[in-house]
Design a protein around this motif. Structure first.
Motif, PDB file in Angstrom:
ATOM      1  N   CYS A 152      -0.044   3.288   3.674  1.00 57.64           N
ATOM      2  CA  CYS A 152       0.205   2.761   5.026  1.00 57.64           C
ATOM      3  C   CYS A 152       1.082   1.520   4.897  1.00 57.64           C
ATOM      4  CB  CYS A 152      -1.109   2.452   5.745  1.00 57.64           C
ATOM      5  SG  CYS A 152      -1.928   0.942   5.161  1.00 57.64           S
TER       6      CYS A 152
ATOM      7  N   CYS B 208       0.857  -1.185   0.000  1.00 60.37           N
ATOM      8  CA  CYS B 208       0.000   0.000   0.000  1.00 60.37           C
ATOM      9  C   CYS B 208       0.898   1.241   0.000  1.00 60.37           C
ATOM     10  CB  CYS B 208      -0.896   0.000   1.250  1.00 60.37           C
ATOM     11  SG  CYS B 208      -1.897   1.511   1.396  1.00 60.37           S
TER      12      CYS B 208
ATOM     13  N   HIS C  26      -5.952   0.357   5.853  1.00 61.07           N
ATOM     14  CA  HIS C  26      -6.382   1.748   6.075  1.00 61.07           C
ATOM     15  C   HIS C  26      -7.778   2.052   5.515  1.00 61.07           C
ATOM     16  CE1 HIS C  26      -5.084   2.866   1.892  1.00 61.07           C
ATOM     17  NE2 HIS C  26      -5.958   3.831   2.043  1.00 61.07           N
TER      18      HIS C  26
END
Ligand SMILES: [Zn+2]
Length: 262
Positions: free
Chosen positions: A237, A234, A257
């Motif tokens: 995050c 990601c 997230h």
């Protein structure tokens, strides 16, 4: 599949190259199973000029002051090109408008899910289709009233062309990724501030893609579009990109997230 920004890029190409030129004729490529204007309808345009364009959601229109309009729907993989007569022709051209001086407007459609039709009145067409407001035009309150009050999955609400015209799978995922909302979250349980943030992000994403003429390589590296694969890191995050089906559509998201509603 072309969504609002891809259609807006196509509309701009038409507006930049195909207006105010006298239409001399049309030519058709291999067109079995492609919906195109009849010979009678095509004849109505000969000798006239297109003077304006419109777009609503994923629908593109080219017309003159008094009409009629040509409506182009790009379907799954359609595109338009404005070229000079002597330019090399691409494959899969289904429909060509020939202008005086040698300019050509080509509708190309390898997969044949697109179409070109004649429309007398664009506003009537939009009303008949039951299309919602254009995703770039819809205001914060209207967005909260439609998307924010939907009882189903938020992603399905974004994809409903009757609620909101122009958003498809790619940019719905991007909007939810940036806003931190699980695609499966029930829309009417989201906090009002979150719905408002989603609206702002959606329009910012769509406008940014429009500004690149839908050239994805020009979009920032941290956008989901560059990471749409299971197991990718990601960009927002420490999480990992996952895939699931929401409302029948494959959705990429980060379970870390992108939270569901409370
Ligand atoms: Zn994440």
């Amino acid at each position: 599949m072309p969504e609002l920004p891809e259609c807006e890029a196509a509309r701009k190409r038409i507006a930049d190259g195909a207006l105010n030129r006298t239409i001399e004729g049309f030519s058709l490529g291999e067109v079995s199973h492609v919906e195109l204007p009849s010979e009678e309808d095509r004849a109505r345009f000969i000798g006239t000029q297109f003077t304006r364009t419109r777009r609503h959601g994923k629908y593109i229109f080219i017309g003159s002051k008094d009409g009629p309009w040509l409506h182009i729907h790009l379907g799954m993989a359609g595109s338009v090109r404005v070229m000079e007569n002597d330019a090399d022709l691409a494959d899969y051209i289904r429909f060509t408008v020939e202008f005086e001086g040698g300019t050509r407007l080509h509708f190309r459609d390898p997969r044949k899910f697109g179409k070109v039709t004649v429309v007398e009145d664009v506003d009537d067409f939009i009303a008949d289709k039951g299309l919602g407001p254009d995703a770039l035009e819809i205001g914060d309150n209207a967005f909260a009233d439609t998307i924010g009050k939907t009882r189903g999955a938020v992603k399905s609400a974004l994809l409903s062309q009757k609620k909101l015209a122009g958003v498809g799978n790619l940019w719905a995922d991007e909007t939810l990724y940036r806003t931190g909302i699980d695609p499966d979250a029930t829309a009417n349980t989201l906090e009002q501030a979150k719905v408002s943030e989603m609206h702002a992000n959606m329009q910012s994403i769509l406008q940014a893609v429009v500004d690149t003429n839908a050239t994805y390589a020009k979009l920032p590296d941290d956008w989901l579009i560059h990471h749409r694969e299971e197991g990718e890191a990601c960009s927002r995050c420490d999480g990992t990109i996952a895939k699931k089906t929401v409302g029948g559509r494959t959705s990429y998201y980060c379970p870390e997230h992108q939270a569901g509603a409370s």
